[in-house]
Design a protein around this motif. Sequence first.
Motif, PDB file in Angstrom:
ATOM      1  N   VAL A 184       0.850  -1.197   0.000  1.00 37.50           N
ATOM      2  CA  VAL A 184       0.000   0.000   0.000  1.00 37.50           C
ATOM      3  C   VAL A 184       0.885   1.246   0.000  1.00 37.50           C
ATOM      4  O   VAL A 184       1.862   1.328   0.747  1.00 37.50           O
ATOM      5  CB  VAL A 184      -0.922   0.019   1.244  1.00 37.50           C
ATOM      6  CG1 VAL A 184      -1.668   1.338   1.355  1.00 37.50           C
ATOM      7  CG2 VAL A 184      -1.896  -1.145   1.187  1.00 37.50           C
ATOM      8  N   VAL A 185       0.561   2.207  -0.861  1.00 40.67           N
ATOM      9  CA  VAL A 185       1.192   3.525  -0.813  1.00 40.67           C
ATOM     10  C   VAL A 185       0.252   4.402   0.000  1.00 40.67           C
ATOM     11  O   VAL A 185      -0.907   4.604  -0.380  1.00 40.67           O
ATOM     12  CB  VAL A 185       1.412   4.109  -2.222  1.00 40.67           C
ATOM     13  CG1 VAL A 185       1.998   5.519  -2.126  1.00 40.67           C
ATOM     14  CG2 VAL A 185       2.314   3.199  -3.042  1.00 40.67           C
ATOM     15  N   LEU A 186       0.737   4.866   1.141  1.00 42.15           N
ATOM     16  CA  LEU A 186      -0.056   5.674   2.064  1.00 42.15           C
ATOM     17  C   LEU A 186       0.393   7.126   1.954  1.00 42.15           C
ATOM     18  O   LEU A 186       1.573   7.434   2.111  1.00 42.15           O
ATOM     19  CB  LEU A 186       0.144   5.163   3.496  1.00 42.15           C
ATOM     20  CG  LEU A 186      -0.609   5.854   4.609  1.00 42.15           C
ATOM     21  CD1 LEU A 186      -2.117   5.688   4.417  1.00 42.15           C
ATOM     22  CD2 LEU A 186      -0.182   5.289   5.964  1.00 42.15           C
ATOM     23  N   PHE A 187      -0.568   8.002   1.649  1.00 40.16           N
ATOM     24  CA  PHE A 187      -0.266   9.417   1.486  1.00 40.16           C
ATOM     25  C   PHE A 187      -0.530  10.178   2.785  1.00 40.16           C
ATOM     26  O   PHE A 187      -1.349   9.755   3.598  1.00 40.16           O
ATOM     27  CB  PHE A 187      -1.102   9.998   0.339  1.00 40.16           C
ATOM     28  CG  PHE A 187      -0.754   9.389  -0.984  1.00 40.16           C
ATOM     29  CD1 PHE A 187       0.323   9.857  -1.711  1.00 40.16           C
ATOM     30  CD2 PHE A 187      -1.491   8.329  -1.491  1.00 40.16           C
ATOM     31  CE1 PHE A 187       0.663   9.281  -2.931  1.00 40.16           C
ATOM     32  CE2 PHE A 187      -1.170   7.748  -2.702  1.00 40.16           C
ATOM     33  CZ  PHE A 187      -0.083   8.224  -3.419  1.00 40.16           C
ATOM     34  N   ASP A 188       0.167  11.302   2.959  1.00 34.19           N
ATOM     35  CA  ASP A 188       0.023  12.100   4.178  1.00 34.19           C
ATOM     36  C   ASP A 188      -1.396  12.578   4.418  1.00 34.19           C
ATOM     37  O   ASP A 188      -1.790  12.817   5.554  1.00 34.19           O
ATOM     38  CB  ASP A 188       0.952  13.317   4.138  1.00 34.19           C
ATOM     39  CG  ASP A 188       2.412  12.944   4.344  1.00 34.19           C
ATOM     40  OD1 ASP A 188       2.693  11.776   4.689  1.00 34.19           O
ATOM     41  OD2 ASP A 188       3.270  13.827   4.156  1.00 34.19           O
ATOM     42  N   ASP A 189      -2.192  12.745   3.361  1.00 32.69           N
ATOM     43  CA  ASP A 189      -3.576  13.195   3.536  1.00 32.69           C
ATOM     44  C   ASP A 189      -4.512  12.035   3.875  1.00 32.69           C
ATOM     45  O   ASP A 189      -5.712  12.189   3.890  1.00 32.69           O
ATOM     46  CB  ASP A 189      -4.077  13.928   2.289  1.00 32.69           C
ATOM     47  CG  ASP A 189      -4.238  13.024   1.073  1.00 32.69           C
ATOM     48  OD1 ASP A 189      -3.870  11.821   1.144  1.00 32.69           O
ATOM     49  OD2 ASP A 189      -4.724  13.515   0.044  1.00 32.69           O
ATOM     50  N   THR A 190      -3.946  10.843   4.146  1.00 29.14           N
ATOM     51  CA  THR A 190      -4.616   9.585   4.508  1.00 29.14           C
ATOM     52  C   THR A 190      -5.248   8.889   3.310  1.00 29.14           C
ATOM     53  O   THR A 190      -5.924   7.886   3.481  1.00 29.14           O
ATOM     54  CB  THR A 190      -5.652   9.717   5.646  1.00 29.14           C
ATOM     55  OG1 THR A 190      -6.778  10.463   5.208  1.00 29.14           O
ATOM     56  CG2 THR A 190      -5.045  10.314   6.891  1.00 29.14           C
ATOM     57  N   GLY A 239      -4.323  -1.390  -7.764  1.00 29.18           N
ATOM     58  CA  GLY A 239      -4.652  -0.190  -8.512  1.00 29.18           C
ATOM     59  C   GLY A 239      -5.839   0.580  -7.971  1.00 29.18           C
ATOM     60  O   GLY A 239      -6.135   1.671  -8.448  1.00 29.18           O
ATOM     61  N   ALA A 240      -6.516   0.037  -6.967  1.00 26.90           N
ATOM     62  CA  ALA A 240      -7.659   0.732  -6.365  1.00 26.90           C
ATOM     63  C   ALA A 240      -7.173   1.949  -5.578  1.00 26.90           C
ATOM     64  O   ALA A 240      -6.061   1.960  -5.036  1.00 26.90           O
ATOM     65  CB  ALA A 240      -8.436  -0.206  -5.450  1.00 26.90           C
ATOM     66  N   VAL A 241      -8.016   2.958  -5.530  1.00 28.05           N
ATOM     67  CA  VAL A 241      -7.706   4.189  -4.804  1.00 28.05           C
ATOM     68  C   VAL A 241      -8.653   4.299  -3.619  1.00 28.05           C
ATOM     69  O   VAL A 241      -9.856   4.074  -3.753  1.00 28.05           O
ATOM     70  CB  VAL A 241      -7.876   5.412  -5.725  1.00 28.05           C
ATOM     71  CG1 VAL A 241      -7.693   6.703  -4.955  1.00 28.05           C
ATOM     72  CG2 VAL A 241      -6.895   5.334  -6.886  1.00 28.05           C
ATOM     73  N   VAL A 242      -8.099   4.649  -2.461  1.00 26.12           N
ATOM     74  CA  VAL A 242      -8.907   4.913  -1.271  1.00 26.12           C
ATOM     75  C   VAL A 242      -8.803   6.409  -1.016  1.00 26.12           C
ATOM     76  O   VAL A 242      -7.698   6.944  -0.838  1.00 26.12           O
ATOM     77  CB  VAL A 242      -8.399   4.116  -0.043  1.00 26.12           C
ATOM     78  CG1 VAL A 242      -9.209   4.460   1.189  1.00 26.12           C
ATOM     79  CG2 VAL A 242      -8.432   2.620  -0.325  1.00 26.12           C
ATOM     80  N   ALA A 243      -9.935   7.078  -1.029  1.00 21.58           N
ATOM     81  CA  ALA A 243      -9.957   8.534  -0.833  1.00 21.58           C
ATOM     82  C   ALA A 243      -9.472   8.882   0.571  1.00 21.58           C
ATOM     83  O   ALA A 243      -9.580   8.076   1.498  1.00 21.58           O
ATOM     84  CB  ALA A 243     -11.369   9.065  -1.041  1.00 21.58           C
ATOM     85  N   PRO A 244      -8.922  10.093   0.746  1.00 18.98           N
ATOM     86  CA  PRO A 244      -8.512  10.523   2.084  1.00 18.98           C
ATOM     87  C   PRO A 244      -9.668  10.370   3.066  1.00 18.98           C
ATOM     88  O   PRO A 244     -10.821  10.627   2.741  1.00 18.98           O
ATOM     89  CB  PRO A 244      -8.149  11.994   1.891  1.00 18.98           C
ATOM     90  CG  PRO A 244      -7.750  12.080   0.452  1.00 18.98           C
ATOM     91  CD  PRO A 244      -8.656  11.113  -0.262  1.00 18.98           C
ATOM     92  N   HIS A 245      -9.333   9.927   4.271  1.00 17.62           N
ATOM     93  CA  HIS A 245     -10.367   9.663   5.274  1.00 17.62           C
ATOM     94  C   HIS A 245      -9.966  10.158   6.656  1.00 17.62           C
ATOM     95  O   HIS A 245     -10.075   9.453   7.639  1.00 17.62           O
ATOM     96  CB  HIS A 245     -10.697   8.166   5.313  1.00 17.62           C
ATOM     97  CG  HIS A 245      -9.487   7.283   5.403  1.00 17.62           C
ATOM     98  ND1 HIS A 245      -8.769   6.934   4.292  1.00 17.62           N
ATOM     99  CD2 HIS A 245      -8.878   6.713   6.444  1.00 17.62           C
ATOM    100  CE1 HIS A 245      -7.763   6.152   4.654  1.00 17.62           C
ATOM    101  NE2 HIS A 245      -7.804   6.006   5.961  1.00 17.62           N
ATOM    102  N   ARG A 246      -9.517  11.398   6.695  1.00 19.44           N
ATOM    103  CA  ARG A 246      -9.195  12.003   7.994  1.00 19.44           C
ATOM    104  C   ARG A 246     -10.462  12.115   8.827  1.00 19.44           C
ATOM    105  O   ARG A 246     -11.538  12.347   8.286  1.00 19.44           O
ATOM    106  CB  ARG A 246      -8.619  13.410   7.805  1.00 19.44           C
ATOM    107  CG  ARG A 246      -7.266  13.419   7.184  1.00 19.44           C
ATOM    108  CD  ARG A 246      -6.744  14.817   7.063  1.00 19.44           C
ATOM    109  NE  ARG A 246      -5.510  14.774   6.290  1.00 19.44           N
ATOM    110  CZ  ARG A 246      -4.429  15.436   6.600  1.00 19.44           C
ATOM    111  NH1 ARG A 246      -4.413  16.250   7.616  1.00 19.44           N
ATOM    112  NH2 ARG A 246      -3.358  15.309   5.875  1.00 19.44           N
ATOM    113  N   PRO A 247     -10.321  11.988  10.133  1.00 25.32           N
ATOM    114  CA  PRO A 247     -11.511  12.154  10.967  1.00 25.32           C
ATOM    115  C   PRO A 247     -12.027  13.581  10.886  1.00 25.32           C
ATOM    116  O   PRO A 247     -11.252  14.526  10.757  1.00 25.32           O
ATOM    117  CB  PRO A 247     -11.015  11.835  12.376  1.00 25.32           C
ATOM    118  CG  PRO A 247      -9.537  11.812  12.303  1.00 25.32           C
ATOM    119  CD  PRO A 247      -9.124  11.678  10.866  1.00 25.32           C
ATOM    120  N   ARG A 248     -13.336  13.711  10.921  1.00 26.84           N
ATOM    121  CA  ARG A 248     -13.954  15.035  10.891  1.00 26.84           C
ATOM    122  C   ARG A 248     -13.743  15.734  12.226  1.00 26.84           C
ATOM    123  O   ARG A 248     -13.920  15.133  13.266  1.00 26.84           O
ATOM    124  CB  ARG A 248     -15.430  14.928  10.592  1.00 26.84           C
ATOM    125  CG  ARG A 248     -15.688  14.419   9.186  1.00 26.84           C
ATOM    126  CD  ARG A 248     -17.131  14.447   8.874  1.00 26.84           C
ATOM    127  NE  ARG A 248     -17.572  15.836   8.958  1.00 26.84           N
ATOM    128  CZ  ARG A 248     -18.792  16.234   8.693  1.00 26.84           C
ATOM    129  NH1 ARG A 248     -19.700  15.367   8.339  1.00 26.84           N
ATOM    130  NH2 ARG A 248     -19.126  17.494   8.787  1.00 26.84           N
TER     131      ARG A 248
END
Length: 63
Positions: free
Chosen positions: A37-43, A50-59
Amino acid sequence: MCSHQPPCPSFEDTDREAARVVSSHPEQGWSLLCNGVVLFDDTGELLPDGAVVAPHRPRVPAA
């Protein structure tokens, strides 16, 4: 792919972000985890399939 004991969670597991970091690039804003998994700072995440998981920071509640 993982040689750790106990093994890191698969990229298909819900706790995939708990895998160990094998390559960190904070200057570019991403890390590669043991499970591929490539994990980005914006989560956000890029999964090995190849699937993308959108950023999911807590609200944060409004003040």
